[in-house]
Write an enzyme that holds these catalytic residues in place. Structure first.
Site, short mmCIF file in Angstrom:
data_model
loop_
_atom_site.label_atom_id
_atom_site.label_comp_id
_atom_site.label_asym_id
_atom_site.label_seq_id
_atom_site.Cartn_x
_atom_site.Cartn_y
_atom_site.Cartn_z
N HIS A 128 7.36 6.85 10.66
CA HIS A 128 6.36 5.60 9.39
C HIS A 128 5.37 7.28 9.69
O HIS A 128 5.05 7.18 9.59
CB HIS A 128 5.81 4.86 9.99
CG HIS A 128 5.73 4.66 8.20
ND1 HIS A 128 5.24 4.95 7.11
CD2 HIS A 128 4.90 3.23 7.13
CE1 HIS A 128 4.99 4.73 6.01
NE2 HIS A 128 4.40 3.63 6.31
N LYS A 156 23.48 -6.83 -5.96
CA LYS A 156 25.24 -7.34 -5.97
C LYS A 156 25.81 -6.99 -4.90
O LYS A 156 27.19 -7.33 -4.96
CB LYS A 156 25.65 -6.65 -7.13
CG LYS A 156 24.62 -7.30 -8.13
CD LYS A 156 24.62 -6.44 -10.00
CE LYS A 156 24.01 -6.70 -10.62
NZ LYS A 156 24.25 -5.29 -12.09
N ARG A 205 0.55 -0.74 0.47
CA ARG A 205 0.10 0.05 0.12
C ARG A 205 1.10 1.06 -0.24
O ARG A 205 0.72 2.29 -0.88
CB ARG A 205 -1.48 0.06 0.66
CG ARG A 205 -0.53 0.43 2.50
CD ARG A 205 -1.01 -0.29 3.31
NE ARG A 205 -1.37 -1.84 3.39
CZ ARG A 205 -2.44 -2.49 3.70
NH1 ARG A 205 -3.71 -1.99 3.66
NH2 ARG A 205 -2.39 -3.91 3.55
N THR A 206 2.12 1.53 1.28
CA THR A 206 2.70 2.27 1.02
C THR A 206 3.08 2.72 -0.26
O THR A 206 3.29 3.73 -1.09
CB THR A 206 4.12 2.10 2.13
OG1 THR A 206 3.35 2.38 3.57
CG2 THR A 206 4.27 3.60 2.34
N ARG A 241 12.25 3.86 1.82
CA ARG A 241 12.10 2.77 3.15
C ARG A 241 12.94 1.57 2.82
O ARG A 241 13.35 1.27 2.05
CB ARG A 241 10.13 1.92 2.43
CG ARG A 241 10.15 0.86 3.99
CD ARG A 241 8.90 -0.25 3.26
NE ARG A 241 7.97 0.76 3.68
CZ ARG A 241 6.88 0.58 4.11
NH1 ARG A 241 6.42 -1.22 4.07
NH2 ARG A 241 6.07 1.80 4.96
#
Lengths: 189, 312
Positions: free
Chosen positions: B132, B82, B54-55, B104
């Protein structure tokens, strides 16, 4: 006989404010615009008045009241915010957006009259036309302003003008309305 | 303000200003043409080093509806897999002329660190167990729409507090807006040192969900974050539900029409019963649509003008 124009000097800026429209002049100008709209539109059918924030909104409501008084039927009134559509967003501090509220019937196929207090460069109206295109497809769009002070930067003109007010670029035209400012007057300084 | 890293970055006025802008953005969702030109010519990159539905999609749609160019970078499939460092990945992306970076990351403090490396505006979309902020804003925005004002209203935040960045941001945001906040959790999921924090920040703590629910004007359930739990925090899922879940029986303890929030994703049957998640007063989906409006407002205020907060 028109009332003599009153000049008041603002103690802060030292500039002289000259009143060009008082409350009665504003009322008369809006009455005339209401009648012009009715005549042009042959009645109030399909008419939607959209006031541009901030002072265009009460002006649109006042014109609608006057039309209703004449025709006896209510006229659809809405609010239009053009902040997001301005072409100078990037060069200014972030502007706060206001509410856009369309009347229940929407604007599709309607005769939309944009109502604003001052017509100056024309950029606000350009932004309003862009905003309208995102909201629907009016049958026609017209523009009513209380004051046209000139200095257009775009090929835009008003269909209904309360007062044409030739002004120098350096001059400042201020519209004050009772709903927002507590008093009705138009001054130039 | 250039970045949004923490609720602490915002004054109360700025939070309310964001809500006003979000209300305007909310109206756009019901339009036929869901597009505003405000961020035309701006580029926003969503960098998600942690799973999210959702975010990430909310920020992506928010950017696109404001006419920004939006691209998504995730840890899987990017050069981080990598072995590239976060700093190199971020600097590489920003060298492409990016205006906004939505990040995030599983590490607390990652967004603050990134903001010190780049010129782009950085939005914290969740950093580890830290903050958040846009979730807190959307929760408060949703509750404000339901309750009118948050001033003096009692909000209960219940669940896995220890691992919750949502709770940390929410406590700051809700108390700033005048709400009375009580947090409820089993002792094992109550963050250490919360006593001093709650005294300083002005919120209450409780271990007794059944005592708090009848007094609440709004209930916010938190997800049990099993992926962050390295040890045993409760004996069994069943025991957690019995002790701290919003079960069907507990719904009857609530005053009528008390909004029930959950930041998602929900563990149905664990912290929230299906009856509560799907109840008429559940505002979980409103949180999602409000979240989109809030994220549009945040991107607009950070990226549209040359500075935040001026009102013309």
């Amino acid at each position: 006989m028109p009332a003599p124009e009153e000049t008041v000097t603002d103690p802060a800026s030292g500039r002289a404010d000259r009143t060009v429209l008082d409350a009665r002049d504003i009322s008369r100008a809006l009455t005339r615009i209401a009648h012009e709209l009715l005549e042009r539109n042959k009645g109030a059918t399909d008419l939607v008045l959209l006031g541009l924030h901030t002072r265009g909104v009460p002006l649109a409501r006042r014109i609608a009241e006057k039309i209703t008084a004449v025709e006896g039927t209510p006229v659809a009134v809405g609010e239009l915010d053009v902040t997001m559509y301005r072409d100078d967003l990037r060069s200014q501090p972030t502007r706060r957006a206001h509410k856009t509220a369309l009347p229940p019937g929407g604007i599709d196929g309607k005769i939309v009259v944009l109502v604003d207090d001052v017509l100056f460069s024309g950029r606000t109206i350009r932004a309003a036309l862009d905003a309208l295109a995102d909201l629907g497809r009016p049958g026609a769009v017209r523009l009513a302003v209380l004051v046209d002070r000139g200095h257009r930067e775009l090929p835009i003109r008003a269909d209904h003008v309360g007062k044409n007010l030739p002004s120098a670029l350096a001059e400042r035209v201020s519209v004050r309305l009772a709903e927002v400012d507590g008093t009705d007057e138009v001054t130039i300084s | 303000m250039k970045h949004l890293l923490s609720i602490d970055d915002l004054s109360t006025d700025e939070i309310l200003q964001l809500f006003e802008t979000a209300a305007d953005m909310h109206d756009v969702q019901s339009r036929e043409v869901k597009k505003l030109p405000a961020l035309r010519g701006r580029t926003v990159v969503n960098m998600f080093f942690e799973d999210s539905t959702r975010t990430r999609s909310s920020f992506e749609i928010a950017g696109k509806w404001l006419s920004a160019d939006v691209i998504n970078v995730s840890a899987k499939g990017s050069s981080t897999s990598k072995g590239e460092s976060l700093r190199d990945t971020v600097l590489t992306v920003c060298a492409m002329g990016v205006d906004g970076l939505v990040i995030r990351h599983p590490a607390s403090g990652a967004a603050v660190q990134v903001s010190q490396w780049v010129d782009a505006a950085v939005v914290n979309a969740g950093d580890g167990m830290h903050e958040h902020p846009t979730q807190a804003l959307l929760d408060a925005y949703t509750l404000q729409r339901h309750l009118g004002s948050l001033e003096g209203r009692h909000v209960a935040i219940i669940g896995d507090l220890t691992h919750s960045r949502v709770f940390r941001s929410n406590v700051q945001c809700l108390t700033r807006l005048g709400a009375r906040v009580t947090v409820v959790a089993p002792p094992t999921l109550m963050p250490s040192g919360i006593g001093a924090w709650s005294a300083a920040a002005g919120f209450e703590t409780s271990y007794d969900i059944d005592a708090v629910l009848p007094e609440a004007d709004a209930v916010m359930m938190l997800r049990v974050q099993r992926e962050r739990m390295s040890g045993a925090f409760f004996p069994s899922a069943r025991e957690y539900t019995v002790g701290y879940g919003l079960t069907r029986n507990r719904l009857s303890l609530l005053k009528p029409d008390v909004p029930i929030c959950h930041p998602g994703p929900m563990n149905r049957g664990l912290e929230i019963a299906a009856d509560a998640a799907d109840a008429a007063q559940s505002v979980v989906l409103e949180q999602v649509s409000g979240g989109l409006a809030i994220r549009m407002a945040v991107l607009y205020h950070l990226l549209a003008g040359d500075t935040w907060g001026g009102i013309a």
